[in-house]
Design an enzyme around this catalytic site. Structure first.
Site, mmCIF file in Angstrom:
data_model
loop_
_atom_site.group_PDB
_atom_site.id
_atom_site.type_symbol
_atom_site.label_atom_id
_atom_site.label_comp_id
_atom_site.label_asym_id
_atom_site.label_seq_id
_atom_site.Cartn_x
_atom_site.Cartn_y
_atom_site.Cartn_z
ATOM 1 N N MET A 60 0.846 -1.199 0.000
ATOM 2 C CA MET A 60 0.000 0.000 0.000
ATOM 3 C C MET A 60 0.882 1.252 0.000
ATOM 4 O O MET A 60 1.993 1.234 0.518
ATOM 5 C CB MET A 60 -0.887 0.026 1.253
ATOM 6 C CG MET A 60 -1.836 -1.140 1.389
ATOM 7 S SD MET A 60 -3.309 -0.992 0.401
ATOM 8 C CE MET A 60 -4.156 0.343 1.183
ATOM 9 N N ASN A 61 0.379 2.324 -0.565
ATOM 10 C CA ASN A 61 0.987 3.656 -0.478
ATOM 11 C C ASN A 61 2.328 3.796 -1.194
ATOM 12 O O ASN A 61 3.157 4.603 -0.795
ATOM 13 C CB ASN A 61 1.132 4.093 0.983
ATOM 14 C CG ASN A 61 -0.188 4.104 1.708
ATOM 15 O OD1 ASN A 61 -1.222 4.353 1.094
ATOM 16 N ND2 ASN A 61 -0.168 3.826 2.987
ATOM 17 N N SER B 288 -1.312 3.872 -8.267
ATOM 18 C CA SER B 288 -2.328 4.586 -9.058
ATOM 19 C C SER B 288 -1.763 5.863 -9.661
ATOM 20 O O SER B 288 -2.083 6.214 -10.796
ATOM 21 C CB SER B 288 -3.551 4.899 -8.195
ATOM 22 O OG SER B 288 -4.158 3.700 -7.760
ATOM 23 N N GLU C 12 -5.642 -1.946 -9.397
ATOM 24 C CA GLU C 12 -6.138 -2.975 -8.466
ATOM 25 C C GLU C 12 -6.068 -4.362 -9.109
ATOM 26 O O GLU C 12 -6.977 -5.182 -8.987
ATOM 27 C CB GLU C 12 -7.556 -2.653 -7.999
ATOM 28 C CG GLU C 12 -7.720 -1.280 -7.373
ATOM 29 C CD GLU C 12 -6.954 -1.073 -6.074
ATOM 30 O OE1 GLU C 12 -6.472 -2.065 -5.473
ATOM 31 O OE2 GLU C 12 -6.820 0.098 -5.660
ATOM 32 N N GLN D 240 -4.538 -6.952 -8.350
ATOM 33 C CA GLN D 240 -4.566 -8.107 -7.447
ATOM 34 C C GLN D 240 -5.939 -8.780 -7.450
ATOM 35 O O GLN D 240 -6.058 -9.956 -7.127
ATOM 36 C CB GLN D 240 -4.159 -7.714 -6.025
ATOM 37 C CG GLN D 240 -5.146 -6.840 -5.273
ATOM 38 C CD GLN D 240 -4.907 -5.352 -5.467
ATOM 39 O OE1 GLN D 240 -4.170 -4.945 -6.345
ATOM 40 N NE2 GLN D 240 -5.528 -4.543 -4.625
ATOM 41 N N CYS E 139 8.860 1.357 5.277
ATOM 42 C CA CYS E 139 8.327 1.031 6.591
ATOM 43 C C CYS E 139 8.613 2.216 7.523
ATOM 44 O O CYS E 139 9.454 3.069 7.212
ATOM 45 C CB CYS E 139 9.028 -0.230 7.105
ATOM 46 S SG CYS E 139 8.563 -0.772 8.760
ATOM 47 N N CYS F 180 10.399 2.224 9.948
ATOM 48 C CA CYS F 180 11.806 2.176 10.371
ATOM 49 C C CYS F 180 12.750 2.712 9.296
ATOM 50 O O CYS F 180 13.944 2.859 9.533
ATOM 51 C CB CYS F 180 12.198 0.756 10.754
ATOM 52 S SG CYS F 180 12.290 -0.400 9.359
ATOM 53 N N GLU G 224 -10.689 -6.930 1.933
ATOM 54 C CA GLU G 224 -11.438 -5.933 2.690
ATOM 55 C C GLU G 224 -10.907 -4.585 2.244
ATOM 56 O O GLU G 224 -9.751 -4.260 2.464
ATOM 57 C CB GLU G 224 -11.245 -6.108 4.195
ATOM 58 C CG GLU G 224 -12.075 -5.129 5.003
ATOM 59 C CD GLU G 224 -11.951 -5.344 6.495
ATOM 60 O OE1 GLU G 224 -11.698 -4.345 7.192
ATOM 61 O OE2 GLU G 224 -12.092 -6.491 6.956
#
Length: 192
Positions: A11-12, A16, A88, A90, A145, A147, A171
């Site tokens: 994600m992110n 897109s 999208e 996936q 991440c 970190c 979801e």
């Protein structure tokens, strides 16, 4: 020969945004693009590819029962298509990935697919599994991440920010439901 591309990430990472930039590049040169996005992801409204930075473009919705070769061929017959872009990815089925490879092989139209590689449990999504197997070109889009290392995993979180370990694979959600992490922090969050 037209190729099937798979741009994957967590994600992110700007999937897109990158898709919309690619579409813009084609259109700027007078070429037509055909955008597809999953019907089940309606966070930003139906029939749109929308990036978190505010860019958007109209797109055709795909459902799991759709034959994407026929959808693209019909559109190409009515209005020449120079490139197909799938957001999208996936959520594609195995059959739809095969159909998109036919778009490349039979219609000579390049297909650029953008999607998440794995779910919140570290399992491949079906569309991603078959794109990883059959795409001509694979490219990882990177994000980080907390970190500072490369994020390769994603966790689903509850309203308290705690990792959820069970549930359906799909979801729909954004930053309120998912966090991108490196493998080490994924393991720590997932095994709590």
């Amino acid at each position: 020969m037209a190729k099937l591309y798979f741009y994957y990430s967590t994600m992110n990472a700007g999937k897109s945004t990158t898709l919309l930039q690619s579409s813009f590049n084609y259109r700027e040169r007078g070429m037509d693009t055909f955008l597809l996005t999953a019907a089940l992801d309606d966070r930003y409204g139906k029939g749109k590819v929308t990036s978190r930075i505010g860019l958007s473009q109209e797109a055709e919705l795909f459902h799991q029962e759709d034959n994407l070769f026929e959808v693209v061929a019909d559109h190409h017959f009515n209005s020449s298509v120079n490139c197909v872009l799938v957001d999208e990815a996936q959520f594609l089925t195995k059959e739809q990935v095969w159909q998109l490879s036919d778009v490349c092989d039979q219609l000579s139209i390049p297909v650029l697919c953008y999607g998440i590689r794995t779910d919140f449990q570290g399992q491949l999504f079906p569309g991603s599994q078959w794109l990883l197997a059959w795409a001509d070109m694979l490219e990882e889009l990177k994000t980080i991440c907390h970190c500072g290392t490369k994020a390769t995993m994603v966790v689903r979180v509850d309203e308290n920010g705690d990792a959820i370990q069970e549930g359906s694979q799909v979801e729909i959600g954004g930053n309120d439901r998912y966090v991108s992490l490196c493998r080490r922090h994924f393991k720590e969050a997932y095994l709590r």
